[in-house]
Every structure is written in C-alpha cells, then in structure tokens.
Design an enzyme around this catalytic site. Structure first.
Site, PDB file in Angstrom:
ATOM      1  N   THR A  12       0.825  -1.213   0.000  1.00  0.00           N
ATOM      2  CA  THR A  12       0.000   0.000   0.000  1.00  0.00           C
ATOM      3  C   THR A  12       0.859   1.264   0.000  1.00  0.00           C
ATOM      4  O   THR A  12       1.985   1.256   0.518  1.00  0.00           O
ATOM      5  CB  THR A  12      -0.889  -0.007   1.267  1.00  0.00           C
ATOM      6  OG1 THR A  12      -1.424   1.294   1.460  1.00  0.00           O
ATOM      7  CG2 THR A  12      -0.100  -0.362   2.519  1.00  0.00           C
ATOM      8  N   ASP A  13       0.298   2.350  -0.529  1.00  0.00           N
ATOM      9  CA  ASP A  13       0.994   3.649  -0.475  1.00  0.00           C
ATOM     10  C   ASP A  13       1.172   4.126   0.963  1.00  0.00           C
ATOM     11  O   ASP A  13       2.026   4.974   1.244  1.00  0.00           O
ATOM     12  CB  ASP A  13       0.250   4.713  -1.298  1.00  0.00           C
ATOM     13  CG  ASP A  13      -1.211   4.936  -0.901  1.00  0.00           C
ATOM     14  OD1 ASP A  13      -1.715   4.250   0.013  1.00  0.00           O
ATOM     15  OD2 ASP A  13      -1.849   5.811  -1.520  1.00  0.00           O
ATOM     16  N   GLU A  14       0.370   3.562   1.891  1.00  0.00           N
ATOM     17  CA  GLU A  14       0.420   4.058   3.266  1.00  0.00           C
ATOM     18  C   GLU A  14       1.748   3.763   3.958  1.00  0.00           C
ATOM     19  O   GLU A  14       2.061   4.362   4.984  1.00  0.00           O
ATOM     20  CB  GLU A  14      -0.750   3.488   4.077  1.00  0.00           C
ATOM     21  CG  GLU A  14      -2.078   3.876   3.467  1.00  0.00           C
ATOM     22  CD  GLU A  14      -3.272   3.676   4.372  1.00  0.00           C
ATOM     23  OE1 GLU A  14      -3.115   3.698   5.601  1.00  0.00           O
ATOM     24  OE2 GLU A  14      -4.377   3.509   3.834  1.00  0.00           O
ATOM     25  N   TYR A  16      -1.907  -0.362  11.018  1.00  0.00           N
ATOM     26  CA  TYR A  16      -2.112  -0.980   9.700  1.00  0.00           C
ATOM     27  C   TYR A  16      -0.875  -0.781   8.820  1.00  0.00           C
ATOM     28  O   TYR A  16      -0.267  -1.731   8.331  1.00  0.00           O
ATOM     29  CB  TYR A  16      -3.354  -0.378   9.015  1.00  0.00           C
ATOM     30  CG  TYR A  16      -3.406  -0.664   7.541  1.00  0.00           C
ATOM     31  CD1 TYR A  16      -3.690  -1.944   7.072  1.00  0.00           C
ATOM     32  CD2 TYR A  16      -3.136   0.337   6.598  1.00  0.00           C
ATOM     33  CE1 TYR A  16      -3.714  -2.231   5.719  1.00  0.00           C
ATOM     34  CE2 TYR A  16      -3.154   0.067   5.240  1.00  0.00           C
ATOM     35  CZ  TYR A  16      -3.442  -1.213   4.803  1.00  0.00           C
ATOM     36  OH  TYR A  16      -3.444  -1.495   3.456  1.00  0.00           O
ATOM     37  N   LYS A  31       2.223  -3.334   7.566  1.00  0.00           N
ATOM     38  CA  LYS A  31       2.436  -3.543   6.126  1.00  0.00           C
ATOM     39  C   LYS A  31       3.886  -3.200   5.752  1.00  0.00           C
ATOM     40  O   LYS A  31       4.512  -3.896   4.959  1.00  0.00           O
ATOM     41  CB  LYS A  31       1.474  -2.684   5.286  1.00  0.00           C
ATOM     42  CG  LYS A  31       0.033  -3.125   5.300  1.00  0.00           C
ATOM     43  CD  LYS A  31      -0.200  -4.505   4.688  1.00  0.00           C
ATOM     44  CE  LYS A  31      -0.146  -4.500   3.166  1.00  0.00           C
ATOM     45  NZ  LYS A  31      -0.397  -5.859   2.618  1.00  0.00           N
TER      46      LYS A  31
HETATM   47  P1  TYD Z   1     -10.473   4.765   4.001  1.00  0.00           P
HETATM   48  O1  TYD Z   1     -11.456   4.348   2.953  1.00  0.00           O
HETATM   49  O2  TYD Z   1     -10.609   4.186   5.369  1.00  0.00           O
HETATM   50  O3  TYD Z   1      -9.022   4.463   3.395  1.00  0.00           O
HETATM   51  P2  TYD Z   1      -7.549   4.891   3.948  1.00  0.00           P
HETATM   52  O4  TYD Z   1      -7.643   5.111   5.407  1.00  0.00           O
HETATM   53  O5  TYD Z   1      -6.773   3.689   3.588  1.00  0.00           O
HETATM   54  O6  TYD Z   1      -7.146   6.090   3.171  1.00  0.00           O
HETATM   55  O7  TYD Z   1     -10.515   6.331   4.146  1.00  0.00           O
HETATM   56  C1  TYD Z   1     -10.296   7.188   3.055  1.00  0.00           C
HETATM   57  C2  TYD Z   1     -10.343   8.603   3.577  1.00  0.00           C
HETATM   58  O8  TYD Z   1     -11.671   8.900   4.008  1.00  0.00           O
HETATM   59  C3  TYD Z   1      -9.459   8.826   4.789  1.00  0.00           C
HETATM   60  O9  TYD Z   1      -8.878  10.136   4.704  1.00  0.00           O
HETATM   61  C4  TYD Z   1     -10.398   8.751   5.962  1.00  0.00           C
HETATM   62  C5  TYD Z   1     -11.704   9.289   5.380  1.00  0.00           C
HETATM   63  N1  TYD Z   1     -12.945   8.745   5.970  1.00  0.00           N
HETATM   64  C6  TYD Z   1     -13.947   9.600   6.438  1.00  0.00           C
HETATM   65  O10 TYD Z   1     -13.825  10.836   6.368  1.00  0.00           O
HETATM   66  N2  TYD Z   1     -15.080   9.043   6.971  1.00  0.00           N
HETATM   67  C7  TYD Z   1     -15.248   7.705   7.075  1.00  0.00           C
HETATM   68  O11 TYD Z   1     -16.296   7.261   7.601  1.00  0.00           O
HETATM   69  C8  TYD Z   1     -14.220   6.829   6.568  1.00  0.00           C
HETATM   70  C9  TYD Z   1     -14.363   5.345   6.643  1.00  0.00           C
HETATM   71  C10 TYD Z   1     -13.086   7.393   6.024  1.00  0.00           C
END
Ligand code: TYD
Length: 328
Positions: free
Chosen positions: A117-119, A141, A145
C-alpha cells in the site's frame, strides 16, 4: 501458470482472480480464512480451488502452495480504523502471515509477490512518493504492512528468493466492504443515513479503480524485476469532501446528510504515488475517477443482494462502535 492467492480484501482479490482465470487461463488456488471482508460469495462466479485456512498456519499454506508457480500475498487486514481499535490481527496477518508464506515460497523456490500500500510511505504534503522514498508509516495498519515489505526484501537479499512488491493507492469499486470511505458513503446515502466525514474533509487520497490495480498486480507479476518494488497509483487525487459530494450527486441524496465527526487519530493528510516505474513496464490506469465512481455507485444500487446481509450483520455493531450511532 498455477497461482496461490492468499487472504485479502474481497474486491481486489476477486478482480485479480477473475482476470487471471478468464484472460490468462491460469489455475488459481485461493487460501482464505474468510474473515468478515473475505466472503466466499465474492468468488462464486469464478472457477478456482479453495483452501480454508490462515496464512500464518504453515500446514494450510503447505497444502495450498502445492504445484504453484507463484504466490500472490494480499496479506491484508485492510482497514485503518480497525487497526486502531484492534491491532493484534494486523500484526498476526501482516508480520507472522507474511513470514510463513515467504518461508514456504523459499522452500519451493517459487516467485513471490507482496501486495502492499501507499500508506507505508506515510503522508506527503506536496509531490509524490517514488519507490525509493523512505518508509514512514503512521498507523498499526501501515506499520505492519511496512514491516512485511521489509521482510519480503530481506528474503530477496538474504536467500535470493524471487520477490516483488506492488504498492497500490486507495482502491475503490464493486464488492468493497462498506467500512471504506466510498462504499460506506454510497450505502449511507442510499439509505438516508448521515455521511460521517472525518476532521475537515480535506484529507486527500489518490483513487485507483480496483480493476486497474488488479491488472497492475498481474503486470508486475509477469514483467517485474526480482527484488524490486513498484508503485501503482491511481490517475486522480481528490479531497474526501469532494468524493462525498460526488456520491451525493450520483445517489440523489441531500447535502444535509453530511456530518463532520471527530477525526481519526494520527490521520494521514495526503497520499500520492508516482507510478513511472510500473508505467515503464507497460501498465497504465484505464479508469478515471469520474467514471469509476459512477460505475461503483451504479453497482451498489443494483446489487443489494450483496450488501444487504452485510448491512444487517456484524457490520451494524462495528458501525455503532466506530461512529457512536446506529444505521437505519
Ligand atoms: P479509508 O477508505 O478508510 O481508506 P484509507 O484510510 O486507507 O485512506 O478512508 C479514506 C479517507 O476517508 C481517509 O482520509 C479517511 C476518510 N474517511 C472519512 O472521512 N469518513 C469515514 O467514515 C471513513 C471510513 C473514512
């Protein structure tokens, strides 16, 4: 080619398996312990063998790897918020699970691809990460990774195992479990539930349609140079609030459903991947965000059979714990 595909997010694994069985004529063995996001029905229309087991279980891995030419390890407990609430599964799957798969691949001498992942690079204010950017993960997480990626590289350097790492940006598309931003917002919007936006909604993600990532992984598996890592980033970046507004337009919901909620602890501000290296191998994203999000909303609207059991099951309790309110 015979491939062993191990545990992971249902939507990405499904797309990968489908492309390989249908377009490449590969035999695929899926190893999965079927936790909440890896549902069996995700793969019901694709021919494959199935071994029920965890990647941290050496006996299950030995059974599943029999006759395989390559291992693709999705190794993913996928959701950052769950890693904050309950980190232990992430350590087990990403660290111990990757170790067991690597050891088994080493004993058989088969090619090994780690889906990452990019994270692992952390947050970036401007510009984009390349494969030589330092790893600076910030959640349990992404830290587990990153640890798994380093272990994979060590098996190349130390034992000469034929390894590859493929780092994707934020995936979205059909069959994605509704804990992730886009499917959560789509289903909430369709039901008239509040749309919980973390912080100020200005966190930026680099969106990659799941089919493009599945093709990218296959491309790296076929053309990648052993020992190398490849970024596979989406064609568009977008702040969360714009994603939510787009979902509102496409579902016909009202802007009044938006609710700004307490931010995620340690929330990374922006992810961005430079993908020149995988482009040089001949991969290109084909689906822009505008098209992909439209296809995704249409899929969720038309496939209630898939998400209804989720929305009425364990997910309700998860949602209440996470957001402090019940779903409709
Ligand atoms: P997510 O889909 O959990 O992916 P990641 O954490 O891997 O980037 O979240 C994407 C973005 O959306 C992240 O900046 C967190 C935000 N987010 C919200 O604002 N509300 C939510 O309910 C969720 C699940 C994520």
């Amino acid at each position: 080619m015979r491939l062993l595909v191990s545990v992971g997010a249902g939507s990405l694994k499904k797309n990968f398996v489908r492309v390989h069985v249908r377009d490449h004529g590969d035999d695929v063995v899926v190893l999965d312990k079927l936790t909440y996001a890896g549902r069996r029905e995700n793969l019901q229309d694709v021919e494959h063998e199935f071994v029920h087991g965890a990647i941290e279980d050496p006996r299950a891995v030995a059974e599943a790897i029999d006759g395989a030419d390559a291992v693709v390890n999705f190794a993913a407990e996928t959701h950052v918020d769950r890693s904050i609430a309950e980190p232990d599964a992430f350590v087990r799957t990403h660290a111990q699970g990757t170790y067991v798969l690597l050891e088994t691949a080493r004993a058989r001498g088969v090619r090994y691809l780690q889906v990452s992942t990019d994270e692992v690079y952390g947050s970036i204010a401007e510009g984009s990460f390349t494969e030589s950017s330092p790893l600076a993960p910030s959640s349990p997480y992404s830290a587990t990774k990153a640890g798994a990626d380093l272990l994979v590289s060590s098996y190349h350097h130390t034992f000469g195992l034929d390894t590859l790492i493929c780092r994707g940006s934020n995936n979205y598309g059909p069959y994605q479990y509704p804990e992730k931003l886009i499917p959560l917002m789509v289903l909430n919007a369709l039901h008239g539930d509040r749309l919980p936006v973390y912080g100020d909604g200005m966190n930026v993600r680099n969106w990659l349609f799941v089919e493009d990532f599945a093709r990218g992984i296959g491309h790296v598996l076929e053309h990648g140079v052993p020992g190398e890592a490849y970024n596979v980033g989406g064609p568009d970046e977008c702040p969360n609030i714009e994603v939510v507004r787009r979902v509102i337009e496409l579902t016909g919901a009202g802007e009044g459903l938006i609710e700004y909620v307490t931010d995620r602890p340690g929330h990374d501000r922006r992810y961005s991947l430079g993908s020149e290296k995988v482009r040089a191998l001949g991969w290109e994203a084909q689906v822009r965000f505008a098209e992909g999000v439209e296809r995704t909303v249409a899929w969720y609207r038309d496939n209630a059979w898939w998400w209804e059991p989720i929305r009425s099951g364990e997910y309700r309790a998860y949602y209440e714990r996470q957001y402090g309110r019940a779903l409709s």
